[in-house]
Each structure stands twice: as C-alpha cells, then as structure tokens.
Write an enzyme that holds these catalytic residues in place. Sequence first.
Site, PDB file in Angstrom:
ATOM      1  N   GLY A 236      36.340  46.346  50.134  1.00 20.89           N
ATOM      2  CA  GLY A 236      36.764  47.470  49.297  1.00 20.89           C
ATOM      3  C   GLY A 236      37.195  46.965  47.934  1.00 20.89           C
ATOM      4  O   GLY A 236      36.766  45.892  47.484  1.00 20.89           O
ATOM      5  N   SER A 237      38.071  47.721  47.309  1.00 23.36           N
ATOM      6  CA  SER A 237      38.470  47.400  45.937  1.00 23.36           C
ATOM      7  C   SER A 237      39.413  46.192  45.902  1.00 23.36           C
ATOM      8  O   SER A 237      40.078  45.861  46.891  1.00 23.36           O
ATOM      9  CB  SER A 237      39.184  48.608  45.334  1.00 23.36           C
ATOM     10  OG  SER A 237      40.295  48.938  46.147  1.00 23.36           O
TER      11      SER A 237
ATOM     12  N   GLU B 145      36.275  40.998  50.950  1.00 27.01           N
ATOM     13  CA  GLU B 145      35.060  41.272  50.162  1.00 27.01           C
ATOM     14  C   GLU B 145      35.422  42.376  49.189  1.00 27.01           C
ATOM     15  O   GLU B 145      35.412  43.555  49.552  1.00 27.01           O
ATOM     16  CB  GLU B 145      33.927  41.757  51.078  1.00 27.01           C
ATOM     17  CG  GLU B 145      33.407  40.731  52.043  1.00 27.01           C
ATOM     18  CD  GLU B 145      32.512  39.708  51.369  1.00 27.01           C
ATOM     19  OE1 GLU B 145      32.338  39.744  50.142  1.00 27.01           O
ATOM     20  OE2 GLU B 145      31.982  38.863  52.104  1.00 27.01           O
TER      21      GLU B 145
ATOM     22  N   CYS C  95      28.692  47.041  45.193  1.00 28.87           N
ATOM     23  CA  CYS C  95      29.623  46.010  44.711  1.00 28.87           C
ATOM     24  C   CYS C  95      28.872  45.032  43.818  1.00 28.87           C
ATOM     25  O   CYS C  95      29.454  44.402  42.941  1.00 28.87           O
ATOM     26  CB  CYS C  95      30.272  45.294  45.886  1.00 28.87           C
ATOM     27  SG  CYS C  95      29.077  44.718  47.088  1.00 28.87           S
TER      28      CYS C  95
END
Length: 503
Positions: free
Chosen positions: A241-242, A263, A297
Amino acid sequence: MPDHTAALPTTDEVRARARAALRDVTIPDGDDRQARTPITGGDLFGLRASTAADVDQAIAAAGEAFRTWRTTPAPVRGELVRTLGDLLRQHKSGLADLITVEVGKIRSEALGEIQEMIDVCDFAAGLSRQLYGRSIASERPGHRLTETWHPLGVVGVISAFNFPAAVWSWNTAIALVCGDSVVWKPSELTPLISLAVSHLLEVAIAKTGAPQGVHRLLLGDRAIGEQLVDDPRVALVSATGSTRMGREIGPRVAARFGRTLLELGGNNAAVVAPSADFDLAIPGIVFAAAGTAGQRCTTLRRLIVHRDIADDLTARLVSAYGNLPIGDPFDEATLVGPLITDQAAGKMTAALEQAQAEGGKVLAGGNRLGGAYVEPAIVRCTGQTPVVREETFAPILYVLTYDSFEEAIALHNDVPQGLSSSIFTRDQQEAERFLAADGSDCGIANVNIGTSGAEIGGAFGGEKETGGGRESGSDAWRAYMRRATNTVNYSSRLTLAQNVSFL
Ligand code: NAD
C-alpha cells in the site's frame, strides 16, 4: 482525447455482471459496508464487515492449521497451490469481470491480473520442490554444517486496491508452499474479488484435504489491519500500500519483534537518451504512464528526457495521448477507465494545480470528465519541484530535461521512493551504466521497456520509501520461512570452533 463517458453502463448492469461472476460465492450480507463500482460511482451490495472477534478467531484458526501444515511435505503443499491455479484458469473471465467492476481496470489488464495469479501458482508449485538450503564447509573434522528452512507461522497479508487479487496470490501461493497459513485483509474498496478468490482457495483446500484454517479472509477497514499488525501470533505482516501505511505499521510490528515485508509507493522514472528508438519509447511510455489509469505502483510518473529531443518527444506523446479512448472499462475499445474514486480524481486536479503553481505547464489532458473519469495528463516541468517528488496515484506524467548522463541519473535518484525505473537508449554503455551500482537506485531497473508490467519470475519490490520488501519470484520465498543453521558432529571428538580449548 476521445471521451466516451456518455455511454457508461448503469449501476444495475454492473451489479448484474458482478452477481453473475459471484454466483457460487457466499456473500456475507449486512449493511456495515457497501461494495461499490468506480464505473458509475454506484453502490452494489451491502456487506457484513469482520469484527474484532472475527480477527481473533481467524488468527487462532490459522495458528491451529499451521501446526499440521508445517509438517505436511512441501510438494504436497504445492498440490494445493497447483489446484488453486487450475481453478483460476477455469474462472479467469468472471474473476476479471470482478476486477473491472471494483477497480475499473480495462478488460485486457483485468485478464492480465488473473494470468499473473495463474503464473505465480505455477511458479510456487514448482518451488515446493526447490526450497533449498545450503551445505557449508565446516572448519572442524567430522562435522557437517548445513542450513535448513522451516515454515514461519501465520502470515498477515494486507493489500491495496490497485492489484486487488494478484498481490494476494504473490503472497499466498508462496506462503502456502513454504508451510505458512495466511490471514488476509484486502483493501476495503475490493471486497468482491477478495471473496471470489478466497472461495476458490476454499474449494482447493477441500479438494486436496489441506487444513481449513490455512487461509482466512477478513473484510473491513484499516482497524482490521491494525489488529493483525499488533497481534504477536502473526509472525510476518506482508503489507502492500502507500508509504503512509508502511510508515505506520513498520514500527508497530518491529516493537513486538515481528517481521514485515513492505511493498509501498513508487515514483518511477524513465530516462530517454538522444539515441532512443522512439518506436519503442513512445508506446512503452504511454502504456506505463496512462495504462491502468496511472494506478500501478510502477506507473511511470517522471520522464527525464535529453534536452535535444525533449520538444520532439513531448509533441509525439501529446499526439499519442490524443488517441486514448476514455470510458467504460468493459468496452474493448477503451484504454483508460475510471480512477478508483471521485476523491482520487480530485487529488489529481489538486496535484495539477500545484504543478502549475510550481512553474509546470500542462501540455495534454488533465480535465475531469465527471465521476472518477479523468484525462491522463502530461506536464512539462521546470525542475523536480515538490509535487514531482510525491506519488500522486493518478495518470500524471511530469517531463523534465537533462543535458549530461550524470545529471539524468542524479535527477532520477533524487526522490524518496525507489521502486521501478527504465532507460530508453541504443547506447550500450549508457544502458550498462544505468544498471550499475551508481546507476538507478531502484529495485527494478529496465532497458528499452517501460517501468510497469513486471513478470512474476523476478523478485518484485523497491528501496528507500518503497519499503525494501521483495515478493513473488526469485528467492523472495525466503521472507516467508525461518532459517536454521545446523552443525552435526559425526566424529568421536568434541572439537570447539576457532580452536578454543576447554576442559
Ligand atoms: P493504502 O495504503 O491506502 O491501503 C493499503 C491497505 O492498507 C488497505 O488494505 C488498508 O486498509 C490498509 N491500511 C491502511 N492503513 C493501515 C494501518 N495503519 N494499519 C493497517 N492497515 C492499514 O493504499 P491504497 O490506496 O489501497 O493503494 C495504493 C498505494 O499502494 C500506492 O501508494 C501504491 O504505490 C501502493 N502499492 C504498492 C505496491 C508495491 O508492490 N510496491 C503494489 C501495489 C500498490
């Protein structure tokens, strides 16, 4: 840009597609949350969210299952993952429909996501016979020194909306062959595809006789994720995620000496050298920057172009952007579907306003077309201003110029994130320098191909604020196991290491 948003399906039509794809799946009815679609912005079904007690029970069940799963031979564990891969093949079309319904991915990319899951199942099934340890030369006579790998425990998987199923499979297929059990907290925006793929894994578990608790799905918002993060029974938290999310959970898991695999966000760039082949570069750039509506991403966000070719290249990109059909992601002609929410479209507008305030000039796109639909934008920048250094999760391509190769690399690496990178060049020396230790500082570095669309065979992940984790291929499996070093003395003498004498 061709705007086809006047011809969108209705929410009822989208709901009917979702229902057809979910026909064998039990939906936990309730009104805690709404499954929704960015195609129309409409609500689809009410759902019951998991409670704190559900989380506790899921972790307990996964822990119980782990006790038998860890001693099940790895190739037998591989059979479960192989069966899951077969089921994914059979249900590929309906699963892709659900990804389009919930994320707005165009059909080809939604099918690609399911293919990626099938690929990772194949990879993991083969891996189940290759969890190799090392044999190490011992300094002592009559001793054998080896390294063995053992299952780790319960793996908590927290995943993002943009690859709602593939990221689960990267983690789950590998974790299962490694002998771990999995508790999954998907994005709150993608409950339907999560229910569908979890159902297929349940079918595979029943077919192969694996312990039931080896996988558990939890639906809900970040509070569910936080409970996984803080529970000492969860050995590894694999979170995608962020960077904001990673910054919150990393220290919390570390405080209890748990493991994390992070990640996180990217701010990916491509360098375009004077020798670049535009026939490779232009489609590569357009797919990487505008594909998936800029919501990978690995999306290309910064283009670092040699000054001599900058005007020509940007003119050709502006022309290519002019032919990107935007609209219903179920329509085979569409190349750009909606963003995930109206708020995401608002964030894109805000970033474009900031870019202009910082001296940038919008060369193409950038208009909102209603709801979550936007035109992908190209912005010529005067330098790497604050907005360029941030990840805005939308299709904005910032164009920067350089004069020397050293300047290009310095610009490239001068952002907090370190996920994916590429160079377009026909100069072999430049290509090699880009891949060398003082070249790109990213986890992924490509030549003559864009930044997005990685294959599952390689380890996937990045450095700096991208979190340092590696998932999927190569030896990423090691993150899901614990290592033991074993010394066996088969002589009749006790010899101490480093020639120490005692007694
Ligand atoms: P997000 O960070 O908002 O949410 C991701 C997941 O984390 C969701 O399931 C959410 O509920 C959960 N979460 C959020 N805060 C949490 C907390 N404090 N504790 C526990 N769980 C928490 O991300 P998003 O908007 O869903 O996805 C987009 C982001 O994901 C982008 O930054 C993108 O670059 C990144 N991403 C990275 C990779 C990668 O492999 N590096 C892959 C896909 C997406």
